[in-house]
Design a protein around this motif. Structure first.
Motif, PDB file in Angstrom:
ATOM      1  N   ARG A 118       7.139 116.744  36.512  1.00  0.00           N
ATOM      2  CA  ARG A 118       7.905 115.888  35.588  1.00  0.00           C
ATOM      3  C   ARG A 118       8.798 114.907  36.347  1.00  0.00           C
ATOM      4  NH1 ARG A 118       6.888 117.274  30.523  1.00  0.00           N
ATOM      5  NH2 ARG A 118       6.577 119.468  29.987  1.00  0.00           N
ATOM      6  N   ASP A 133       1.949 111.293  30.541  1.00  0.00           N
ATOM      7  CA  ASP A 133       2.150 112.389  29.608  1.00  0.00           C
ATOM      8  C   ASP A 133       1.944 113.714  30.349  1.00  0.00           C
ATOM      9  OD1 ASP A 133       2.431 113.599  27.171  1.00  0.00           O
ATOM     10  OD2 ASP A 133       0.296 113.421  26.667  1.00  0.00           O
ATOM     11  N   ARG A 135       1.824 117.765  30.131  1.00  0.00           N
ATOM     12  CA  ARG A 135       1.748 118.909  29.221  1.00  0.00           C
ATOM     13  C   ARG A 135       1.514 120.193  29.993  1.00  0.00           C
ATOM     14  NH1 ARG A 135      -1.081 117.077  23.876  1.00  0.00           N
ATOM     15  NH2 ARG A 135      -0.380 114.918  23.910  1.00  0.00           N
ATOM     16  N   THR A 136       1.948 121.292  29.378  1.00  0.00           N
ATOM     17  CA  THR A 136       1.714 122.583  30.031  1.00  0.00           C
ATOM     18  C   THR A 136       1.711 123.717  29.018  1.00  0.00           C
ATOM     19  OG1 THR A 136       2.514 124.092  31.736  1.00  0.00           O
ATOM     20  CG2 THR A 136       4.190 122.912  30.488  1.00  0.00           C
ATOM     21  N   ASP A 137       1.081 124.827  29.416  1.00  0.00           N
ATOM     22  CA  ASP A 137       1.138 126.015  28.571  1.00  0.00           C
ATOM     23  C   ASP A 137       2.231 126.963  29.069  1.00  0.00           C
ATOM     24  OD1 ASP A 137      -0.018 126.854  30.901  1.00  0.00           O
ATOM     25  OD2 ASP A 137      -1.830 127.695  29.999  1.00  0.00           O
ATOM     26  N   GLU A 139       5.961 126.224  30.970  1.00  0.00           N
ATOM     27  CA  GLU A 139       6.949 125.353  31.608  1.00  0.00           C
ATOM     28  C   GLU A 139       7.487 125.954  32.915  1.00  0.00           C
ATOM     29  OE1 GLU A 139       8.464 121.631  31.309  1.00  0.00           O
ATOM     30  OE2 GLU A 139       7.363 122.494  29.620  1.00  0.00           O
ATOM     31  N   ALA A 170      -2.638 111.165  31.732  1.00  0.00           N
ATOM     32  CA  ALA A 170      -2.318 112.500  31.229  1.00  0.00           C
ATOM     33  C   ALA A 170      -2.360 113.536  32.341  1.00  0.00           C
ATOM     34  CB  ALA A 170      -3.308 112.881  30.129  1.00  0.00           C
ATOM     35  N   GLU A 172      -1.884 117.637  33.111  1.00  0.00           N
ATOM     36  CA  GLU A 172      -1.778 118.919  32.439  1.00  0.00           C
ATOM     37  C   GLU A 172      -1.671 120.044  33.462  1.00  0.00           C
ATOM     38  OE1 GLU A 172      -4.638 119.453  29.344  1.00  0.00           O
ATOM     39  OE2 GLU A 172      -3.885 121.468  28.901  1.00  0.00           O
TER      40      GLU A 172
END
Ligand code: ADP
Length: 261
Positions: A118, A133, A135-137, A139, A170, A172
């Motif tokens: 980030r 962007d 994203r994560t499952d 943090e 993106a 991830e």
């Protein structure tokens, strides 16, 4: 006006320092095989182009700069573009030399990878003026990497996603227990199948003409591959022309918090 002059001087000095450091390292690299010969040939060739452009525009400036504003304008822009390009190339060469002579010092530690990504993304969003962007499952997931080299590595993939696409990028992060997977996905020009196996080769570029416009050196991914090796990261790529490209980095997990504390 004066501050611009200061910036220019600073840039020039930085460029000189970079090339001096690079020269030292190149001297230390023993030229004993064809590979290294080829490397030096390639590197010199890459640097020669901007130098040629800079010197011909300087000549133009000398002759017409005082009387023709259009020449002045064009020359200044061309010179500053090419100087920036040279700076980028020199930095790339330097980091290539560093990573290939075992000078890159690393210390792998359990790292909060999502926070790190980030931070990198926020920094690059300002530079690119484009959305990244993340994203994560999970943090909080920890990955076993060296922060500094991982930062460099991510930047190479993000820079490419930025250069070869015009949409949001993106990223991830997935927690797979023993391993952590980071994907960098763009919806850009893609990579033709016959080129995929070569993109990690130093100086390899799919489209030379376009690469020059986008400011590529063809060294990024070869540096990334070495940085990945140092971090025990496995890289795979999935790409389709005119659809986009996804780079997948698989790394060792850094355990979990309970083990750490
Ligand atoms: P460069 O500095 O030219 O980008 P790299 O070593 O980073 O050099 O990449 C090598 C080549 O791989 C690039 O010139 C480009 O053709 C291709 N490439 C890398 N990343 C992407 C991407 N995300 N989308 C499309 N092509 C890519």
């Amino acid at each position: 006006k004066y501050s611009m002059l200061e910036v220019d001087r600073k840039d020039t000095k930085e460029l000189q320092e970079l090339s001096a450091a690079f020269n030292n390292m190149m001297e230390e690299l023993k030229i004993h095989d064809e590979n290294q010969q080829a490397f030096i040939m390639n590197a010199s060739h890459e640097l020669k182009t901007p130098i040629t452009v800079i010197s011909s525009y300087s000549e133009m400036l000398k002759r017409f700069g005082k009387t023709r504003e259009d020449v002045l304008d064009e020359s200044i822009h061309a010179i500053s573009d090419e100087a920036r390009r040279m700076k980028y190339l020199t930095e790339q060469l330097l980091s290539f030399a560093k990573v290939n002579t075992g000078r890159e010092e690393i210390s792998r530690q359990p790292t909060r990878i999502v926070k790190l990504i980030r931070d990198i993304a926020a920094r690059l969003e300002t530079v690119y003026q484009r959305e990244i962007d993340v994203r994560t499952d999970n943090e909080e997931v920890l990955a076993h990497v060296d922060v500094n080299t991982f930062d460099q590595l991510m930047k190479i993939f993000m820079d490419n996603a930025y250069k070869y696409s015009s949409d949001a990028i993106a990223v991830e992060v997935q927690d797979h227990g023993q391993s952590v997977e980071v994907t960098i996905k763009d919806r850009g020009i893609g990579i033709p199948e016959e080129d995929i196996d070569h993109i990690f080769t130093r100086f390899y570029r799919v489209d030379k003409a376009r690469a020059r416009k986008t400011g590529g050196s063809g060294l990024g991914l070869s540096i990334a591959r070495e940085l990945a090796k140092l971090n025990g990261i496995d890289i795979s790529v999935d790409s389709q022309v005119d659809v986009g490209t996804t780079f997948r980095l698989t790394m060792e997990s850094g355990g979990n918090d309970e083990e750490e504390n």
